[in-house]
Design a protein around this motif. Structure first.
Motif, mmCIF file in Angstrom:
data_model
loop_
_atom_site.group_PDB
_atom_site.id
_atom_site.type_symbol
_atom_site.label_atom_id
_atom_site.label_comp_id
_atom_site.label_asym_id
_atom_site.label_seq_id
_atom_site.Cartn_x
_atom_site.Cartn_y
_atom_site.Cartn_z
ATOM 1 N N VAL A 1 0.852 -1.191 0.000
ATOM 2 C CA VAL A 1 0.000 0.000 0.000
ATOM 3 C C VAL A 1 0.886 1.238 0.000
ATOM 4 O O VAL A 1 1.653 1.465 0.938
ATOM 5 C CB VAL A 1 -0.939 0.000 1.230
ATOM 6 C CG1 VAL A 1 -1.721 1.302 1.299
ATOM 7 C CG2 VAL A 1 -1.882 -1.191 1.165
ATOM 8 N N VAL A 2 0.798 2.030 -1.078
ATOM 9 C CA VAL A 2 1.662 3.198 -1.231
ATOM 10 C C VAL A 2 0.881 4.495 -1.388
ATOM 11 O O VAL A 2 1.444 5.581 -1.245
ATOM 12 C CB VAL A 2 2.609 3.017 -2.433
ATOM 13 C CG1 VAL A 2 3.577 1.880 -2.179
ATOM 14 C CG2 VAL A 2 1.827 2.764 -3.718
ATOM 15 N N ASP A 3 -0.412 4.430 -1.707
ATOM 16 C CA ASP A 3 -1.209 5.644 -1.877
ATOM 17 C C ASP A 3 -2.660 5.326 -1.542
ATOM 18 O O ASP A 3 -3.001 4.214 -1.118
ATOM 19 C CB ASP A 3 -1.063 6.203 -3.300
ATOM 20 C CG ASP A 3 -1.346 5.157 -4.369
ATOM 21 O OD1 ASP A 3 -1.950 4.113 -4.033
ATOM 22 O OD2 ASP A 3 -0.971 5.373 -5.534
ATOM 23 N N GLN A 4 -3.531 6.326 -1.745
ATOM 24 C CA GLN A 4 -4.935 6.164 -1.388
ATOM 25 C C GLN A 4 -5.617 5.119 -2.253
ATOM 26 O O GLN A 4 -6.466 4.350 -1.776
ATOM 27 C CB GLN A 4 -5.669 7.506 -1.535
ATOM 28 C CG GLN A 4 -7.123 7.478 -1.077
ATOM 29 C CD GLN A 4 -7.264 7.214 0.411
ATOM 30 O OE1 GLN A 4 -6.428 7.655 1.191
ATOM 31 N NE2 GLN A 4 -8.299 6.494 0.801
ATOM 32 N N GLU A 5 -5.249 5.056 -3.518
ATOM 33 C CA GLU A 5 -5.880 4.096 -4.427
ATOM 34 C C GLU A 5 -5.563 2.661 -4.024
ATOM 35 O O GLU A 5 -6.470 1.812 -3.931
ATOM 36 C CB GLU A 5 -5.417 4.366 -5.858
ATOM 37 C CG GLU A 5 -6.056 3.442 -6.882
ATOM 38 C CD GLU A 5 -5.561 3.731 -8.293
ATOM 39 O OE1 GLU A 5 -6.004 3.038 -9.221
ATOM 40 O OE2 GLU A 5 -4.732 4.654 -8.445
ATOM 41 N N THR A 6 -4.289 2.385 -3.778
ATOM 42 C CA THR A 6 -3.930 1.028 -3.362
ATOM 43 C C THR A 6 -4.485 0.697 -1.981
ATOM 44 O O THR A 6 -4.813 -0.459 -1.700
ATOM 45 C CB THR A 6 -2.402 0.873 -3.358
ATOM 46 O OG1 THR A 6 -1.826 1.900 -2.527
ATOM 47 C CG2 THR A 6 -1.842 1.011 -4.766
ATOM 48 N N PHE A 7 -4.612 1.710 -1.127
ATOM 49 C CA PHE A 7 -5.193 1.464 0.198
ATOM 50 C C PHE A 7 -6.659 1.063 0.082
ATOM 51 O O PHE A 7 -7.109 0.114 0.737
ATOM 52 C CB PHE A 7 -5.042 2.717 1.057
ATOM 53 C CG PHE A 7 -5.682 2.605 2.420
ATOM 54 C CD1 PHE A 7 -5.085 1.858 3.420
ATOM 55 C CD2 PHE A 7 -6.889 3.234 2.695
ATOM 56 C CE1 PHE A 7 -5.672 1.741 4.668
ATOM 57 C CE2 PHE A 7 -7.481 3.131 3.934
ATOM 58 C CZ PHE A 7 -6.872 2.383 4.932
ATOM 59 N N ASP A 8 -7.418 1.778 -0.774
ATOM 60 C CA ASP A 8 -8.831 1.427 -0.954
ATOM 61 C C ASP A 8 -8.986 0.024 -1.543
ATOM 62 O O ASP A 8 -9.857 -0.749 -1.126
ATOM 63 C CB ASP A 8 -9.512 2.459 -1.854
ATOM 64 C CG ASP A 8 -9.568 3.838 -1.209
ATOM 65 O OD1 ASP A 8 -9.484 3.908 0.035
ATOM 66 O OD2 ASP A 8 -9.679 4.839 -1.946
ATOM 67 N N LYS A 9 -8.132 -0.302 -2.516
ATOM 68 C CA LYS A 9 -8.209 -1.630 -3.108
ATOM 69 C C LYS A 9 -7.867 -2.714 -2.078
ATOM 70 O O LYS A 9 -8.501 -3.773 -2.046
ATOM 71 C CB LYS A 9 -7.259 -1.731 -4.290
ATOM 72 C CG LYS A 9 -7.688 -0.908 -5.500
ATOM 73 C CD LYS A 9 -6.699 -1.094 -6.648
ATOM 74 C CE LYS A 9 -7.119 -0.282 -7.868
ATOM 75 N NZ LYS A 9 -6.155 -0.439 -8.992
ATOM 76 N N ALA A 10 -6.886 -2.442 -1.237
ATOM 77 C CA ALA A 10 -6.503 -3.420 -0.221
ATOM 78 C C ALA A 10 -7.624 -3.641 0.787
ATOM 79 O O ALA A 10 -7.906 -4.772 1.185
ATOM 80 C CB ALA A 10 -5.228 -2.965 0.484
ATOM 81 N N VAL A 11 -8.279 -2.547 1.194
ATOM 82 C CA VAL A 11 -9.380 -2.679 2.157
ATOM 83 C C VAL A 11 -10.538 -3.457 1.553
ATOM 84 O O VAL A 11 -11.119 -4.349 2.187
ATOM 85 C CB VAL A 11 -9.827 -1.283 2.627
ATOM 86 C CG1 VAL A 11 -11.086 -1.384 3.478
ATOM 87 C CG2 VAL A 11 -8.725 -0.608 3.435
ATOM 88 N N ARG A 12 -10.888 -3.141 0.298
ATOM 89 C CA ARG A 12 -12.003 -3.849 -0.339
ATOM 90 C C ARG A 12 -11.686 -5.327 -0.524
ATOM 91 O O ARG A 12 -12.555 -6.189 -0.328
ATOM 92 C CB ARG A 12 -12.323 -3.201 -1.689
ATOM 93 C CG ARG A 12 -13.021 -1.848 -1.577
ATOM 94 C CD ARG A 12 -13.618 -1.448 -2.912
ATOM 95 N NE ARG A 12 -12.596 -1.280 -3.947
ATOM 96 C CZ ARG A 12 -11.995 -0.136 -4.205
ATOM 97 N NH1 ARG A 12 -12.308 0.956 -3.508
ATOM 98 N NH2 ARG A 12 -11.084 -0.049 -5.158
#
Length: 737
Positions: free
Chosen positions: A629-640
């Motif tokens: 997780v490096v930014d907001q986009e990857t964070f959202d994808k990881a959470v989903r």
């Protein structure tokens, strides 16, 4: 329009530069990106070097299986010694004061802040020599084990990061400084493949003698792994392995080494026989320490082969379902030239998968061959020891044991169990009748020795006959006595052991090993994983291969038929007399009774809204700890992704792998991992899952068996003599016409 384009060009360049600077704002040393760094964390980084060296010697003098691999232990001792000395030199060089001057200034310092006379400064030549010495020490540390050396330098002073650069400013041809600067060079975070050219390593390898090229070849191979150049990495590792094996053969071929090995063997046998203190055993010299370079190369090359196999999975399966029409007789219908080419491409890719998976399996087994395993004492002996101890503890004096000895082993009975004897007459008769037993100097029989096997023997075609039952069968009786003892299974620990075990299972999966055989290998891998404990030197680390194996089991719906969740199978064995599980976790064999599960569900029932909130909170916490997780986009994808996976587990889509027991373990070792792996499926796990579901066992291509060539009959008198020797007369009652 031209003016507009010319005006927008600088803005675009400025935006691109700003975007690049924003994404690469974190500049760190290259060695902080190295793989398996977490495997080498532990108290060895803080222990005093003297104590660490004493522990390494004690570990080496122990009978097999040793607690920790001696080669790794001696390597980290030398790495600590080199890094600590280099840190002191780097601090001295950065301060510019000599050691006597620094000590003198400290002696003249008074409590009112009035310093004494100013310490004399060192000359530039002296500073350069000190930094050159520090670079030489760091080069030796990185040559031993670059991952362990990277961890040690991270825990040291920041002055080490600039030592090699200062040396290269004056002498750009210094090979050792070049090698150290390669690790300490600052690059943007997570961009090793883009900011790591191979030219500097090429110069280092060319300027070194062949016997010192193994370590930089290993380093260049690891960089090529980052770049995805697996063929070049395999070539470098193969060449480095030949160098390591050649050096090993040269080191052990001399007569002096044979005499030295014989001397240490005699000392160890005397220590084992008489219970001699390990401190009296002479210590090995640095040049006689075992090296772990061969193990490192084998492990990394096996990972390269496994990566090559996984890369070709999609090419071997793409279009396979559509290209399998058959006629009524089951024969394949002739296809067009394009379809035949596609079929040949799939065959070639399948061959690459199988060939490289076989190579990876061979290297992993060779790596495990360096680590020893013992199944402990036989079950019959353990039961007899426990019974005798309980008899003495309960005051049962029917059999008086002389000299406070609890057990004496007599001759083997017809049932294969050892018969205990208690009186001197039977002891003498037993000694006379069974000379295979070992006896002390005072005439008492000794406990039988543990059988020691290579860890790779557990994954051989023929299983080891004396293995304890694992996992425990349902309904097996367990001794509830507080004086009960176990068989004391043990395995030699290596920081990469857990990853090697799970990677071996992935290689077996690509080879399409039968589910029954793969289940046996999985149980043995879990057996060793639960025994692996690096205390008090190493901490447990996360394993990418372990997370991929768990993901493969989940996505393939436990196709090998595991009876328990993998996390439960790999749970460390209890310490001392602690029970295997708590009351909420079910029976001793790991199964959960229906009554206990029903009662627990009644108490822990939650609403749908609370369940969604709990799943979301856990997903956010896990995503924050994910290194991808490096930014907001990857964070959202990881959470989903984590929320989706958690819902599947709650709905029972994971099948028998759903771990329904309480996560609060009654016992937990200090080095035990929490079991929270990377929940997001990796590309390797997805490819292997597709291989399990879609790859056929055969592609309809028959392998041509090699034709054995008949040896031509030899002419001459020699052949006649040989023929006469082979002639013989059969005794038969049949009549000859």
């Amino acid at each position: 329009m031209a003016n507009k384009k010319g005006a927008n060009a600088p803005n675009a360049q400025r935006d691109a530069a700003a975007g690049a600077s924003s994404t690469s704002s974190l500049i760190i040393c290259r060695n902080k990106h190295w793989r398996y760094i977490s495997s080498f964390h532990g108290p060895w980084l803080q222990l005093p070097p003297e104590i660490l060296e004493s522990l390494a010697h004690q570990n080496y003098t122990q009978p097999a299986p040793r607690l920790i691999d001696p080669a790794v232990f001696y390597d980290i001792v030398k790495i600590r010694r080199a890094v600590d000395e280099a840190s002191d030199d780097a601090v001295r060089a950065s301060n510019g004061m000599s050691t006597t001057g620094m000590n003198g200034s400290l002696n003249f310092l008074d409590p009112f802040g009035q310093g004494g006379p100013q310490a004399p400064k060192m000359s530039k030549e002296r500073i350069y020599k000190i930094r050159q010495k520090a670079a030489r020490l760091l080069s030796k540390a990185y040559a031993l084990d670059e991952v362990a050396a990277s961890v040690a330098t991270m825990q040291s002073t920041s002055s080490l990061e600039e030592v090699a650069q200062h040396v290269l400013r004056r002498d750009q041809t210094d090979t050792e400084a070049k090698y150290v600067h390669f690790f300490h060079e600052k690059i943007p975070s997570r961009k090793v493949e883009q900011y790591t050219p191979l030219g500097s390593l090429d110069d280092v390898i060319l300027n070194l003698p062949w016997e010192q090229q193994g370590a930089p070849l290993r380093t260049r191979a690891l960089v090529q792994i980052f770049k995805g150049q697996f063929e070049g990495a395999a070539s470098d590792l193969t060449f480095g392995l030949r160098i390591a094996q050649k050096l090993k053969a040269m080191h052990t071929s001399g007569s002096d080494q044979l005499v030295l090995a014989k001397h240490y063997k005699e000392e160890q046998e005397r220590w084992n026989r008489n219970g001699r203190d390990w401190r009296h055993v002479p210590r090995l010299k640095d040049e006689d320490h075992p090296s772990s370079l061969e193990q490192q190369i084998l492990f990394n090359r096996a990972g390269v082969y496994l990566s090559i196999a996984c890369q070709n999975i999609h090419a071997a399966l793409d279009g396979l379902k559509e290209a399998r029409p058959k006629d009524e007789n089951g024969d394949r219908i002739p296809s067009t030239a394009r379809e035949r080419d596609s079929h040949q491409t799939r065959l070639n890719a399948r061959k690459v998968v199988k060939t490289n998976a076989k190579k990876a399996l061979k290297d992993y087994l060779a790596f495990l061959g360096y680590l020893d395993y013992t199944p402990g004492l036989p079950v019959e002996i353990v039961e007899e020891i426990t019974r005798r101890i309980n008899d003495v503890a309960n005051g049962n004096k029917q059999a008086t044991i002389q000299r406070n000895r609890l057990i004496e082993w007599g001759s083997h009975s017809s049932s294969g169990r050892s018969t205990p004897t208690v009186d001197s007459t039977s002891r003498q008769s037993t000694r006379a009748s069974n000379s295979s037993l070992e006896w002390d100097a005072d005439g008492w029989p000794r406990m039988p020795h543990h059988k020691v096997h290579q860890s790779s023997a557990l994954f051989a075609e023929k299983p080891i006959p004396d293995l304890p039952v694992f996992p425990a069968l349902e309904g097996m009786s367990t001794n509830k006595s507080p004086f009960s003892i176990s068989t004391r299974e043990a395995v030699t620990y290596h920081p990469l052991l857990t990853d090697a075990l799970h990677s071996l299972l992935l290689a077996h999966t690509l080879l399409q090993t039968s589910p029954t055989e793969l289940l046996r290998h999985a149980h043995n891998a879990a057996r060793l994983a639960r025994l692996a404990d690096g205390y008090p030197i190493f901490q447990a680390a996360r394993s990418p291969a372990r997370s991929d194996w768990i993901e493969v089991l989940r996505r393939a719906n436990n196709w090998i038929g595991l009876s328990q969740p993998w996390q439960k199978l790999c749970r460390p064995a209890p310490l001392g007399n602690q029970p295997e599980q708590d009351a909420t976790a079910g029976a001793q064999d790991g199964s959960i009774s229906a009554g206990a599960l029903t009662m627990r569900n009644k108490h822990n029932r939650e609403t749908e809204e609370r369940k969604r909130e709990r799943i979301k909170d856990e997903a956010i916490l896990d995503a924050m700890g994910d290194e991808r997780v490096v930014d907001q986009e990857t964070f959202d994808k990881a959470v989903r992704a984590r929320e989706r996976r958690a819902m599947e587990d709650e709905e029972g889509l994971s099948g028998p792998l759903n771990n329904g027991d309480d996560t609060r373990a009654l016992h937990k070792r200090w080095a035990q991992d929490d079991g929270k792996e990377y929940p997001i499926s990796s590309d390797r796990a997805e490819a292997i899952c597709r291989w399990i579901k879609e790859a056929p066992l055969s592609m309809g291509v028959r392998k041509k068996r090699p034709v054995k060539k008949k040896k031509p009959m030899a002419d001459g008198p020699g052949s006649v003599t040989e023929g006469l020797k082979n002639m013989h007369v059969h005794d038969s009652s049949e009549q000859v016409d």
